[in-house]
Design an enzyme around this catalytic site. Structure first.
Site, PDB file in Angstrom:
ATOM      1  N   HIS F  14       0.856  -1.193   0.000  1.00  0.00           N
ATOM      2  CA  HIS F  14       0.000   0.000   0.000  1.00  0.00           C
ATOM      3  C   HIS F  14       0.889   1.240   0.000  1.00  0.00           C
ATOM      4  CE1 HIS F  14      -0.402   1.300   4.526  1.00  0.00           C
ATOM      5  NE2 HIS F  14       0.780   0.798   4.310  1.00  0.00           N
ATOM      6  N   CYS F  33       5.987   6.759   4.146  1.00  0.00           N
ATOM      7  CA  CYS F  33       4.791   5.971   3.813  1.00  0.00           C
ATOM      8  C   CYS F  33       4.148   6.440   2.511  1.00  0.00           C
ATOM      9  CB  CYS F  33       3.760   6.042   4.946  1.00  0.00           C
ATOM     10  SG  CYS F  33       4.382   5.392   6.496  1.00  0.00           S
ATOM     11  N   HIS F  39       5.053   0.462  -0.464  1.00  0.00           N
ATOM     12  CA  HIS F  39       5.774  -0.402   0.465  1.00  0.00           C
ATOM     13  C   HIS F  39       4.745  -1.453   0.916  1.00  0.00           C
ATOM     14  CE1 HIS F  39       3.798   2.455   3.175  1.00  0.00           C
ATOM     15  NE2 HIS F  39       3.889   1.528   4.127  1.00  0.00           N
ATOM     16  N   HIS F  41       3.372  -4.722   4.063  1.00  0.00           N
ATOM     17  CA  HIS F  41       3.363  -5.267   5.425  1.00  0.00           C
ATOM     18  C   HIS F  41       2.851  -6.705   5.431  1.00  0.00           C
ATOM     19  CE1 HIS F  41       4.029  -1.297   7.177  1.00  0.00           C
ATOM     20  NE2 HIS F  41       3.049  -0.814   6.453  1.00  0.00           N
ATOM     21  N   ASP F  79      -4.927 -10.559   0.408  1.00  0.00           N
ATOM     22  CA  ASP F  79      -3.633 -11.224   0.486  1.00  0.00           C
ATOM     23  C   ASP F  79      -2.896 -11.153  -0.857  1.00  0.00           C
ATOM     24  OD1 ASP F  79      -1.614 -12.686   1.747  1.00  0.00           O
ATOM     25  OD2 ASP F  79      -2.322 -14.528   0.803  1.00  0.00           O
ATOM     26  N   HIS F  80      -1.624 -10.716  -0.794  1.00  0.00           N
ATOM     27  CA  HIS F  80      -0.806 -10.541  -1.993  1.00  0.00           C
ATOM     28  C   HIS F  80      -1.468  -9.573  -2.968  1.00  0.00           C
ATOM     29  CE1 HIS F  80       1.345 -13.945  -0.261  1.00  0.00           C
ATOM     30  NE2 HIS F  80       2.358 -13.595  -1.008  1.00  0.00           N
ATOM     31  N   GLU F 125      -0.468  -3.766  11.894  1.00  0.00           N
ATOM     32  CA  GLU F 125       0.260  -3.364  10.678  1.00  0.00           C
ATOM     33  C   GLU F 125       1.723  -3.786  10.803  1.00  0.00           C
ATOM     34  OE1 GLU F 125      -0.091   0.681   8.332  1.00  0.00           O
ATOM     35  OE2 GLU F 125       1.519   0.798   9.796  1.00  0.00           O
TER      36      GLU F 125
END
Lengths: 136, 136, 136, 136, 136, 136
Positions: F14, F33, F39, F41, F79-80, F125
């Site tokens: 994100h 950010c 980037h 998480h 996810d991914h 996060e």
């Protein structure tokens, strides 16, 4: 050859302070760790032994006996203590995690039963810093 | 209403010792925690604030600013310190985790920006003991 | 010989995508990791050095200096970055955890002070997958 | 040479009980672990392979394939099972963590693809006890 | 009002099996958890009490006494036991984590000293599943 | 009333970037950010439901069914993935952890079976930052 590891804990105070140096030099080298009034940590101690499992028990050695040896030889001397003031085997040495790991090895090695060999002392000072020592 | 939590760490020495009592009574009540030469911990501090996310940022508040407030108002006073000797807001109080959590709330509450409200101080002394305080 | 390890973190985006292959082949080989819009991880990086403790400090080396070297040489280039697009030392290579660990070793090794030797890069991609590299 | 590790879990019942011994001797040697009605654990299994990353994928091997092999060859036989009664490769052996780690190595080693080599089985019985086996 | 939490562990075997149902229905509803030969877990038990810190000690109550009460009233009955067969307070009930948490509350509540009140039982079955019970 | 919690994971990319603002303002407000190349998480998602245990099963609800609902309604979409580009329920909103937790609640709440009630979404996060949302 199988390796067996047991985790034990102790909480202790210490400071990093070289009595041969001035207060200023200690603060320059050790920063906040030189605070003369001490600070402290929850240390986590992993002790690893190696050997061959016994056929009748499936054990290298009884892990409860290993725990008891670590408690008696090491934890009792370190837990809720001041590492600089209260611990005989650290007298005359700097109280770094490195020296503490070496000291713990030296305290333990003669008390490990001969059916196994002491392999490693792994010592966490914080969750982000740890030291390992293999006896040489 | 959304809750936002930030974790910070500090390492400190302390002892549990009531100066109104004899050494014997302190040892009877506090056991090894009364060791006059101190012991210490890696404390883990969770600070929770609550509020409504801002439309333009999606944030309750900038968590980096929250971290900075905790650092400035609390961690700087506690990290690598002796809780009994070095911490102004603990003077005259017993250095228990309970009182430390209440003290941290009192130090922080006036510095939390008004867009959120301080909700909870959660303080781990060891991985097996923690205290929570909600301000009343 | 004592081993000292320091943990650092970074958060980064990446994808597993071989530009020599078709989109179909990439999806066949890499599955969801080939998502063209990227995904990301909280990487945990353990850096281990080895050496002999100094008599005056008790340290292999100052762990705060080790942390600073890792920050300057590695974390600054990786944290809150896109591993495929933003990281010079990964250009022309597949962005796997394996290659990332090797790349981190290569970035760090010349900056480790000669009183110790770089021993291991251990890199967690998730809490269930990690890679270790010992320099050869 | 790079090392790649994958973590898998399984939950199982077992007891430490040598059928050649009396109930009394079993309780003397194994204590509460000899409870005839069983006890159990959440086991954590780390499987490490070693090799050289492939140029086209950056992988030693696809970690999802490694996970699938561990699931098929080991976890399916151990998860939600009774180690003493349900597991063919432990028949006739004491159900210690040591023997379980050796048994897992023997189940897995022939199924690891030849591009890598099986390096280590690391098995946690509790968060404070683990065993490692390197195949010899 | 301050909340104090203590973590204790126990390892136990159990199965999810309703004796009023056929084996087929049990397997349909409970899947692998119905394995007639049992499976097991490392349970983690968090016990929270609430109250006001004492002025002379700084404590809600002595956390070592809290630990001893949990050990005596609960852990001794559960650790290295079969929850279905060995535990009096689970007789006639399904051995789910939900019922186990309620049972632990009921065992403990009368033994908590009146200076605090029992607030919460939090029970982890695995690192990914936990249950909380607040007494009503 | 008992509370049951299930942990699931997802890895996503994100960035924090408000398209109504200039690049400079985004960097001023969001710092690293806001990196335009993203980037990411490893997010940890705890979903808590509350209710009364069923007499025949001992369950609030089958935790495997809860896991499947979370997988189908939420994890599959996150996810991914790239939270800004790939996730329908985040379109037009800032991709903060706060908004992500609220979005996950809204995706899940209609799919939770009526025998329980959705109680809390807790979303990590990083290991040092998490958000909780209770539906109002």
């Amino acid at each position: 050859m199988v390796y067996l590891t047991r985790l034990e804990h102790f909480n202790a105070a210490h400071k990093l302070y070289n009595p041969k140096w001035s207060k200023e030099k200690n603060e320059e080298v050790f920063g906040v760790c030189a605070n003369e009034n001490w600070h402290g940590h929850n240390f986590e101690l992993f002790v690893t032994v190696k050997g061959t499992p016994d056929i009748d028990t499936g054990f290298l050695m009884d892990v409860k006996k290993l725990s008891k040896i670590i408690q008696t030889q090491v934890i009792k001397k370190l837990d809720h203590k001041n590492l600089n003031l209260d611990v005989d085997f650290l007298q005359g040495k700097m109280c770094s995690t490195e020296n503490l790991a070496i000291g713990i090895w030296n305290e333990l090695v003669a008390h490990i039963p001969p059916i196994v060999k002491l392999h490693c002392i792994k010592l966490y000072e914080t969750s982000r810093i740890y030291v390992e020592y293999f006896g040489e």
